[in-house]
Design a protein around this motif. Structure first.
Motif, PDB file in Angstrom:
ATOM      1  N   GLU A  88       3.649   0.838  -3.887  1.00  0.00           N
ATOM      2  CA  GLU A  88       2.791  -0.344  -3.908  1.00  0.00           C
ATOM      3  C   GLU A  88       3.276  -1.416  -2.936  1.00  0.00           C
ATOM      4  N   GLU A  89       4.582  -1.399  -2.602  1.00  0.00           N
ATOM      5  CA  GLU A  89       5.130  -2.408  -1.698  1.00  0.00           C
ATOM      6  C   GLU A  89       4.927  -2.054  -0.229  1.00  0.00           C
ATOM      7  N   SER A  90       4.559  -0.808   0.060  1.00  0.00           N
ATOM      8  CA  SER A  90       4.380  -0.390   1.447  1.00  0.00           C
ATOM      9  C   SER A  90       3.086  -0.970   2.010  1.00  0.00           C
ATOM     10  N   ILE A  91       2.886  -0.804   3.315  1.00  0.00           N
ATOM     11  CA  ILE A  91       1.671  -1.316   3.958  1.00  0.00           C
ATOM     12  C   ILE A  91       0.428  -0.643   3.390  1.00  0.00           C
ATOM     13  N   ARG A 103      -0.297  -2.452   0.070  1.00  0.00           N
ATOM     14  CA  ARG A 103      -0.836  -3.799   0.256  1.00  0.00           C
ATOM     15  C   ARG A 103      -2.223  -3.781   0.888  1.00  0.00           C
ATOM     16  N   PHE A 104      -2.485  -2.759   1.685  1.00  0.00           N
ATOM     17  CA  PHE A 104      -3.815  -2.574   2.291  1.00  0.00           C
ATOM     18  C   PHE A 104      -4.343  -1.196   1.889  1.00  0.00           C
ATOM     19  N   THR A 149      -8.098  -8.816   5.254  1.00  0.00           N
ATOM     20  CA  THR A 149      -7.629  -9.506   4.040  1.00  0.00           C
ATOM     21  C   THR A 149      -8.725 -10.337   3.393  1.00  0.00           C
TER      22      THR A 149
END
Length: 434
Positions: A119-122, A125-126, A46
């Motif tokens: 876009e909301e899945s892992i 996000r990554f 991150t």
């Protein structure tokens, strides 16, 4: 880019000592496990510093490179040791097929494949987790395959086995054991010092380090240059297009090493001076193995010849920015393929030079020294290449020649230095090659 190699610089020799004491297989398994863990964490980074730390720890705990070369020489019969080492080097070609394809096609999956990844899945996000995860899965498969991997360390310790049996047959006091341990430790230290004084080995390692510096800097610059905008005299490629170019190059190198190279070796081996020199040392070569004959007898010339071709090829790269469409894609694929073929041949030649410069029982330590020094150069290469590339883009105009041409000219200067190191008095040919 540099963090991994910095970690490997610190840990290469300790991992070699570990492999010599506890075996090649534990070292290989631990290294693969570190890939599974820290490569996955890298994809979940991150912050910038988290990415650096995970890459650095991966380099620190992944000590497979030196022991795997020693393993390749131990698991093969003597007449096939050179071929075994070259196959380890050839595995890089497989990585050049699979790695760029995974990175190019699976990075940012939520943008490229919105029907499959939200876009909301892992993976949204990554955006770089998916290629890292796939590589970790492949590493897990390799780790399972290690179950069937035989340990080779015991094969070359018959003298120690005999000593143990003798000690079991008679009573030995503790003081004599301590004395023997001290003598053994002093012998190992003396052996390492002798390797550092072995000019044939050190000249081969230095040559390898310079070529590694050039190769790593080239890969860094090529990817950045290919995705750069046309206003910076780049190619404006997408990550998928860059991945495709590198994958085609890797597949071509694989075909070259498996099919074309042995075919060329078959005819080159008919030249009398090469054959007569190659078969003179039966401890190293087998008379019917023309590929190994070619490798051993033309190693220094291979470094020289292919480096000259590499310099000439790299000089054409800046002018490709003037091309478009199919013409550009065809030429850049051909150029990338040839460049990687030259690099693979030089790498094999350098590895052969290193391993013929020392006795077989010293190859583990010799490869550890080589990996340590090479990692230092490979740690410098990405950082230096990034700085050079940034400077070139800021100075596209205003100088006597465009900045991109200066960039590739500076890259070629590293090749020229490597080229000069293949001549006397610096270069010393191993006695096995003589």
């Amino acid at each position: 880019g540099a963090a991994y190699f910095l970690g490997r610089t610190i840990s290469a020799v300790p991992w070699g000592i570990f492999a010599d004491k506890y075996g090649r297989k534990p070292c290989i398994v631990i290294s693969i496990l570190s890939v599974i863990v820290f490569n996955t964490l890298f994809g979940l980074s991150t912050t910038y510093w988290m990415a650096i730390v995970t890459r650095g720890l991966l380099g620190l705990l992944c000590g497979i490179l030196g022991p795997i070369k020693a393993y390749a020489s131990e698991v093969c019969r003597k007449e096939h040791q050179a071929l075994g080492i070259s196959l380890v080097t050839s595995s890089r070609a497989i990585a050049l097929v699979i790695g760029p394809a995974i990175g190019g096609f699976l990075a940012q999956p939520a943008k490229k494949y919105p029907n499959l990844f939200s876009e909301e899945s892992i993976f949204g996000r990554f955006p770089y987790f998916l290629p890292c995860f796939v590589i970790s899965v492949l590493a897990a498969g390799a780790c399972l395959a290690c179950i069937w991997l035989p340990e080779t360390l015991h094969m070359y310790h018959d003298d120690k086995v005999e000593a143990i049996e003798e000690m079991e047959a008679q009573v030995a006091d503790s003081t004599s054991e301590d004395r023997k341990a001290k003598q053994s430790g002093s012998c190992r230290m003396a052996s390492t010092k002798n390797l550092l004084k072995n000019w044939q080995l050190m000249s081969a390692i230095t040559l390898y380090c310079v070529f590694s510096l050039h190769d790593t800097a080239y890969l860094e610059i090529f990817s950045l240059w290919a995705v750069s905008s046309r206003k910076y005299r780049g190619l404006s490629f997408t990550s998928q297009e860059v991945g495709t170019v590198l994958a085609i190059s890797g597949f071509g190198v694989l075909v070259y090493q498996l099919l074309i190279y042995p075919f060329l070796a078959k005819y080159a081996g008919l030249v009398k001076p090469f054959r007569s020199a190659a078969v003179c040392d039966k401890n190293i070569l087998h008379q019917d193995t023309s590929l190994i004959c070619l490798i051993y007898c033309t190693v220094p010339n291979a470094c020289l010849f292919f480096q000259v071709l590499s310099i000439l090829l790299l000089a054409t790269y800046p002018f490709m920015a003037n091309l478009y469409g199919v013409e550009l894609k065809v030429l850049i694929n051909i150029a990338s393929l040839l460049k990687n073929m030259f690099a693979a041949t030089i790498t094999i030649a350098c590895n052969i030079l290193q391993n013929t410069a020392v006795a077989q029982e010293q190859r583990g330590v010799a490869n550890g020294i080589s990996v340590t020094l090479m990692s230092i150069f490979k740690a410098v290469a990405p950082a230096a290449a990034g700085i050079m590339f940034s400077w070139a883009q800021k100075n596209i105009t205003g100088l006597f020649i465009p900045g991109d041409q200066i960039l590739f000219w500076m890259l070629n200067m590293v090749s020229v230095i490597g080229l000069s190191l293949t001549f006397k008095p610096f270069f010393s040919m191993p006695s096995a090659l003589k």
